[in-house]
Design a protein around this motif. Structure first.
Motif, PDB file in Angstrom:
ATOM      1  N   GLY A  40       0.817  -1.212   0.000  1.00 51.49           N
ATOM      2  CA  GLY A  40       0.000   0.000   0.000  1.00 51.49           C
ATOM      3  C   GLY A  40       0.848   1.258   0.000  1.00 51.49           C
ATOM      4  N   PHE A  41       1.921   1.265   0.767  1.00 56.51           N
ATOM      5  CA  PHE A  41       2.817   2.418   0.795  1.00 56.51           C
ATOM      6  C   PHE A  41       3.482   2.613  -0.558  1.00 56.51           C
ATOM      7  CE2 PHE A  41       6.903   4.474   1.688  1.00 56.51           C
ATOM      8  CZ  PHE A  41       6.446   5.613   2.344  1.00 56.51           C
ATOM      9  N   ILE A  43       2.277   1.767  -3.523  1.00 56.24           N
ATOM     10  CA  ILE A  43       1.264   2.308  -4.438  1.00 56.24           C
ATOM     11  C   ILE A  43       1.023   3.784  -4.136  1.00 56.24           C
ATOM     12  CG2 ILE A  43      -1.155   2.153  -5.140  1.00 56.24           C
ATOM     13  CD1 ILE A  43       0.613  -0.107  -6.186  1.00 56.24           C
ATOM     14  N   TRP A  44       0.923   4.122  -2.873  1.00 54.55           N
ATOM     15  CA  TRP A  44       0.678   5.510  -2.481  1.00 54.55           C
ATOM     16  C   TRP A  44       1.815   6.421  -2.958  1.00 54.55           C
ATOM     17  CZ3 TRP A  44       2.281   7.910   2.634  1.00 54.55           C
ATOM     18  CH2 TRP A  44       1.724   9.177   2.783  1.00 54.55           C
ATOM     19  N   MET A  45       3.063   5.986  -2.738  1.00 54.72           N
ATOM     20  CA  MET A  45       4.205   6.801  -3.167  1.00 54.72           C
ATOM     21  C   MET A  45       4.281   6.898  -4.690  1.00 54.72           C
ATOM     22  SD  MET A  45       6.074   8.315  -0.961  1.00 54.72           S
ATOM     23  CE  MET A  45       4.692   8.783   0.035  1.00 54.72           C
ATOM     24  N   GLN A  47       1.761   6.993  -6.668  1.00 54.43           N
ATOM     25  CA  GLN A  47       0.743   7.959  -7.068  1.00 54.43           C
ATOM     26  C   GLN A  47       1.147   9.382  -6.710  1.00 54.43           C
ATOM     27  OE1 GLN A  47      -2.984   6.650  -5.446  1.00 54.43           O
ATOM     28  NE2 GLN A  47      -3.159   4.969  -6.900  1.00 54.43           N
ATOM     29  N   VAL A  48       1.946   9.549  -5.698  1.00 53.46           N
ATOM     30  CA  VAL A  48       2.442  10.886  -5.341  1.00 53.46           C
ATOM     31  C   VAL A  48       3.309  11.414  -6.475  1.00 53.46           C
ATOM     32  CG1 VAL A  48       4.023  12.122  -3.820  1.00 53.46           C
ATOM     33  CG2 VAL A  48       2.277  10.632  -2.841  1.00 53.46           C
ATOM     34  N   PRO A  52      -2.532  10.020 -10.059  1.00 52.25           N
ATOM     35  CA  PRO A  52      -3.467   8.917  -9.915  1.00 52.25           C
ATOM     36  C   PRO A  52      -3.674   8.196 -11.248  1.00 52.25           C
ATOM     37  CG  PRO A  52      -4.620  11.006  -9.907  1.00 52.25           C
ATOM     38  CD  PRO A  52      -3.166  11.332  -9.896  1.00 52.25           C
TER      39      PRO A  52
END
Length: 58
Positions: A40-41, A43-45, A47-48, A52
């Protein structure tokens, strides 16, 4: 390793059962949370930095 060979079969069975319970109750859940959290981290990074997913909002 010599300590395990000197144990009686009952003591060895008890030791193996405690190790099995530790692995099932503590180690696997902790590893599962760590793997899912890391993914999850990641994927989040991503997208940063890359934005998106989806078509560009025009």
């Amino acid at each position: 390793m010599d300590d395990l060979q000197q144990l009686t079969p009952e003591q060895r069975k008890s030791s193996e059962f405690r190790l099995f319970v530790f692995i099932i109750v503590f180690l696997f859940p902790i590893l599962a949370v760590a793997v899912v959290g890391s993914y999850g981290f990641l994927i989040w990074m991503s997208q940063v930095f890359m934005g998106p997913p989806g078509p560009p909002g025009g």
